[in-house]
Design an enzyme around this catalytic site. Structure first.
Site, mmCIF file in Angstrom:
data_model
loop_
_atom_site.group_PDB
_atom_site.id
_atom_site.type_symbol
_atom_site.label_atom_id
_atom_site.label_comp_id
_atom_site.label_asym_id
_atom_site.label_seq_id
_atom_site.Cartn_x
_atom_site.Cartn_y
_atom_site.Cartn_z
ATOM 1 N N GLU A 34 0.862 -1.187 0.000
ATOM 2 C CA GLU A 34 0.000 0.000 0.000
ATOM 3 C C GLU A 34 0.897 1.235 0.000
ATOM 4 O O GLU A 34 1.753 1.382 0.866
ATOM 5 C CB GLU A 34 -0.902 -0.022 1.245
ATOM 6 C CG GLU A 34 -1.592 1.299 1.568
ATOM 7 C CD GLU A 34 -2.452 1.833 0.413
ATOM 8 O OE1 GLU A 34 -3.316 1.101 -0.078
ATOM 9 O OE2 GLU A 34 -2.220 2.998 0.006
ATOM 10 N N ASN A 42 -10.387 4.350 -1.175
ATOM 11 C CA ASN A 42 -11.751 4.868 -1.281
ATOM 12 C C ASN A 42 -12.752 3.955 -0.584
ATOM 13 O O ASN A 42 -13.824 4.406 -0.175
ATOM 14 C CB ASN A 42 -12.175 4.978 -2.753
ATOM 15 C CG ASN A 42 -11.762 6.296 -3.376
ATOM 16 O OD1 ASN A 42 -11.408 7.246 -2.677
ATOM 17 N ND2 ASN A 42 -11.817 6.355 -4.695
ATOM 18 N N GLY A 49 -23.753 1.347 1.224
ATOM 19 C CA GLY A 49 -23.993 -0.039 1.614
ATOM 20 C C GLY A 49 -23.348 -0.968 0.617
ATOM 21 O O GLY A 49 -22.602 -0.546 -0.270
ATOM 22 N N ARG A 283 -27.531 8.562 -10.048
ATOM 23 C CA ARG A 283 -26.674 9.713 -9.716
ATOM 24 C C ARG A 283 -26.489 10.654 -10.907
ATOM 25 O O ARG A 283 -26.460 11.873 -10.736
ATOM 26 C CB ARG A 283 -25.317 9.215 -9.224
ATOM 27 C CG ARG A 283 -25.426 8.542 -7.881
ATOM 28 C CD ARG A 283 -24.134 7.879 -7.449
ATOM 29 N NE ARG A 283 -24.302 7.357 -6.101
ATOM 30 C CZ ARG A 283 -23.383 6.637 -5.470
ATOM 31 N NH1 ARG A 283 -22.234 6.347 -6.058
ATOM 32 N NH2 ARG A 283 -23.603 6.209 -4.256
ATOM 33 N N HIS A 386 -16.726 11.536 -8.259
ATOM 34 C CA HIS A 386 -16.823 10.519 -7.218
ATOM 35 C C HIS A 386 -16.217 9.172 -7.582
ATOM 36 O O HIS A 386 -15.694 8.468 -6.728
ATOM 37 C CB HIS A 386 -18.298 10.333 -6.864
ATOM 38 C CG HIS A 386 -18.528 9.403 -5.721
ATOM 39 N ND1 HIS A 386 -17.918 9.581 -4.497
ATOM 40 C CD2 HIS A 386 -19.281 8.288 -5.601
ATOM 41 C CE1 HIS A 386 -18.304 8.616 -3.681
ATOM 42 N NE2 HIS A 386 -19.113 7.807 -4.324
ATOM 43 N N GLU A 416 -12.117 -0.910 -8.380
ATOM 44 C CA GLU A 416 -12.307 0.331 -9.146
ATOM 45 C C GLU A 416 -11.285 0.499 -10.266
ATOM 46 O O GLU A 416 -11.534 1.209 -11.246
ATOM 47 C CB GLU A 416 -12.298 1.561 -8.214
ATOM 48 C CG GLU A 416 -12.753 2.829 -8.945
ATOM 49 C CD GLU A 416 -12.843 4.066 -8.067
ATOM 50 O OE1 GLU A 416 -12.694 3.959 -6.835
ATOM 51 O OE2 GLU A 416 -13.070 5.156 -8.639
ATOM 52 N N GLY A 429 -23.808 1.484 -3.829
ATOM 53 C CA GLY A 429 -23.820 0.157 -3.212
ATOM 54 C C GLY A 429 -23.186 -0.922 -4.076
ATOM 55 O O GLY A 429 -22.881 -2.004 -3.587
HETATM 56 P P1 ADP Z 1 -10.952 -0.680 -4.308
HETATM 57 O O1 ADP Z 1 -12.272 -0.075 -3.932
HETATM 58 O O2 ADP Z 1 -10.935 -1.233 -5.683
HETATM 59 O O3 ADP Z 1 -10.450 -1.630 -3.266
HETATM 60 P P2 ADP Z 1 -9.538 1.550 -3.098
HETATM 61 O O4 ADP Z 1 -9.517 2.936 -3.596
HETATM 62 O O5 ADP Z 1 -10.405 1.265 -1.912
HETATM 63 O O6 ADP Z 1 -9.926 0.572 -4.327
HETATM 64 O O7 ADP Z 1 -8.077 1.069 -2.709
HETATM 65 C C1 ADP Z 1 -6.971 1.180 -3.577
HETATM 66 C C2 ADP Z 1 -5.695 1.326 -2.750
HETATM 67 O O8 ADP Z 1 -4.555 1.147 -3.596
HETATM 68 C C3 ADP Z 1 -5.548 2.699 -2.101
HETATM 69 O O9 ADP Z 1 -5.342 2.560 -0.716
HETATM 70 C C4 ADP Z 1 -4.317 3.292 -2.810
HETATM 71 O O10 ADP Z 1 -3.554 4.162 -1.991
HETATM 72 C C5 ADP Z 1 -3.530 2.042 -3.190
HETATM 73 N N1 ADP Z 1 -2.580 2.250 -4.299
HETATM 74 C C6 ADP Z 1 -2.783 2.960 -5.434
HETATM 75 N N2 ADP Z 1 -1.690 2.948 -6.226
HETATM 76 C C7 ADP Z 1 -0.754 2.191 -5.585
HETATM 77 C C8 ADP Z 1 0.603 1.811 -5.888
HETATM 78 N N3 ADP Z 1 1.217 2.207 -7.008
HETATM 79 N N4 ADP Z 1 1.259 1.030 -4.989
HETATM 80 C C9 ADP Z 1 0.669 0.640 -3.842
HETATM 81 N N5 ADP Z 1 -0.592 0.985 -3.500
HETATM 82 C C10 ADP Z 1 -1.303 1.741 -4.353
#
Ligand code: ADP
Length: 453
Positions: A34, A42, A49, A283, A386, A416, A429
């Site tokens: 991470e 996100n 939900g 939306r 969003h 995403e 949701g």
């Molecule tokens: P999803 O809803 O698909 O799980 P999120 O937005 O909740 O997506 O989570 C994606 C995560 O990936 C975020 O915490 C973001 O900081 C992390 N992330 C994005 N790019 C990188 C990267 N190059 N290396 C490591 N982590 C990353």
């Protein structure tokens, strides 16, 4: 930190964590990277939900739903452009995703409706608290209990393909102490989320949304799209960016006002105090109606009963986003709305509500209660960026595909960062449901792949 793993997961949102847990439970050695100090992406911000149908929760509450209706609503919300194979896998696996969460102590036994839904199918915690934070913390507990390593502040810079086998075989990371390092992996899952925070990508693919603020966390910079295309992946639907209609953005920070407020009964009015849209349509349509007012946004109106049904409002109140009025007239004055107009609107709404039909806008959900319990509340909102519907092209096995629809061996993507499931416009949701449905699918399919390679 080891030099090699069976599976490297990039990103600690709900998608990456779910996939890591599933793969670990099937016997793989997994690590999650991470880039930020905080985990959850996100996913942690999700307010509404997790959609699923035919769950025991729906049946216990007398809601008779069907996969066909879930499919039809999502396809209609997406303008008919959703990838049918992804959508079919999604609606047929949402209930097992819900059960999987339940068996992992993530219990979502309250129901609410989101825009465009024909039944209440957004599942959230029993105490109606914010679902994203609850989900991320629940998944994090599982990671800790199962000893799955998660390295924060560790960014994945590059995917490495073995020139001989054409398989993805390693990732290059930037670690806070160790610096740049290659980590070998039998498979890699991209779960890096969207690109709503990347102005360059927005300008390139979706210039129509430039100039709006965003609800997204700072890590939503589209790294996954760059990582995947650098090894030959195709992108789809990159021009499709969702604008959420109800976002408070008058101060320094941007606060999404969850769709659940409308799901529990709030209405939207213009400065004349009049309704102007079915608040529970999708939306994109609510956003278009607010933009068409040309009044720098619109105002959500609700009462004490709605506040009690959607406790996140207490947080919005505490940080000063909400006007409160002992009477409607008092509220209208504070919120800068026409007093007579608002009074008339509430009278009409309460009459329609009591009769069960919204004559003016045919709203069919979120009309279980009228707005007649003082005090009254108002929040000024305006649409904001969003969600990015587009992204890396995958099939229903979560394999990453080239322009020729050929899987890139050892490379998977989910959540995403991928495109296709939601079509033109994602339903509220469906993003959390996607994280768990396709996170599990990735964990399972990657295990199959690793066992045979
Ligand atoms: P999803 O809803 O698909 O799980 P999120 O937005 O909740 O997506 O989570 C994606 C995560 O990936 C975020 O915490 C973001 O900081 C992390 N992330 C994005 N790019 C990188 C990267 N190059 N290396 C490591 N982590 C990353």
């Amino acid at each position: 930190l080891a030099d090699n793993y069976d599976l490297v997961v990039i990103g600690s949102g709900a998608t990456g964590m779910t996939a890591a847990i599933q793969a670990h439970e099937l016997g793989l050695r997994v690590a999650i990277f991470e880039k930020l100090a905080a985990l959850g992406g996100n996913s942690r911000r999700a307010s509404s939900g997790l959609n699923a149908v035919e769950t025991f929760v729906q049946l216990d509450q007398g809601v008779i739903d069907a996969q066909s209706s879930f499919y039809a609503d999502t396809l209609k919300g997406g303008g008919g452009t959703n990838n049918p194979l992804l959508l079919n896998y999604f609606v047929t696996h949402a209930e097992s995703a819900f059960d999987w969460l339940y068996r992992h102590d993530i219990i979502l036994t309250d129901l609410t409706a989101m825009g465009g839904m024909s039944q209440k199918r957004a599942h959230r915690p029993a105490n109606k608290s914010a679902v994203g934070n609850y989900l991320v913390e629940g998944l994090q507990k599982q990671l800790l209990a199962q000893g799955i390593p998660l390295f924060t502040e560790t960014k994945v810079l590059k995917l490495i393909k073995d020139v001989q086998t054409e398989q993805i075989s390693a990732v290059k990371i930037e670690h806070p102490q160790l610096g740049q390092k290659d980590i070998t992996a039998k498979a890699v899952l991209i779960a890096t989320g969207g690109f709503a925070q990347n102005q360059t990508l927005l300008a390139k693919y979706a210039p129509q949304v430039l100039g709006r603020k965003t609800t997204n966390h700072p890590g939503a910079t589209g790294d996954g799209m760059a990582l995947a295309t650098a090894v030959g992946s195709s992108l789809v639907d990159m021009n499709k960016v969702q604008i959420h209609p109800t976002v408070q953005q008058d101060g320094d920070h941007v606060y999404l006002i969850g769709e659940g407020v409308r799901g529990e009964g709030a209405i939207l009015v213009n400065q004349a105090g009049q309704r102007f849209v079915n608040e529970m349509t999708t939306r994109d349509k609510v956003t278009a109606a607010i933009d068409a007012l040309d009044e720098n946004g619109a105002t959500l109106i609700f009462d004490q009963a709605v506040r009690e049904a959607f406790p996140a409002i207490n947080f919005y109140l505490a940080i000063g986003l909400v006007w409160e009025g002992a009477t409607l007239a008092d509220l209208a004055q504070k919120a800068g709305l026409d007093v007579a107009g608002l009074t008339e609107t509430l009278h009409t709404w309460n009459t329609s509500q009591a009769q069960g039909t919204d004559v003016a806008f045919q709203r069919a959900t979120g009309i279980e209660r009228g707005l007649n319990h003082a005090p009254y509340y108002a929040i000024h909102i305006k649409p904001a960026i969003h969600y990015t519907m587009g992204g890396v092209k995958i099939n229903a096995l979560t394999e990453v595909l080239t322009d020729q629809e050929k899987p890139i061996l050892g490379l998977y993507a989910a959540g995403e960062v991928t495109g296709g499931l939601h079509g033109d416009n994602r339903m509220g949701g469906n993003s959390l449901a996607e994280t768990v449905v396709f996170g599990r699918q990735a964990g399972k399919e990657i295990t199959k792949y690793v066992r045979t390679h």
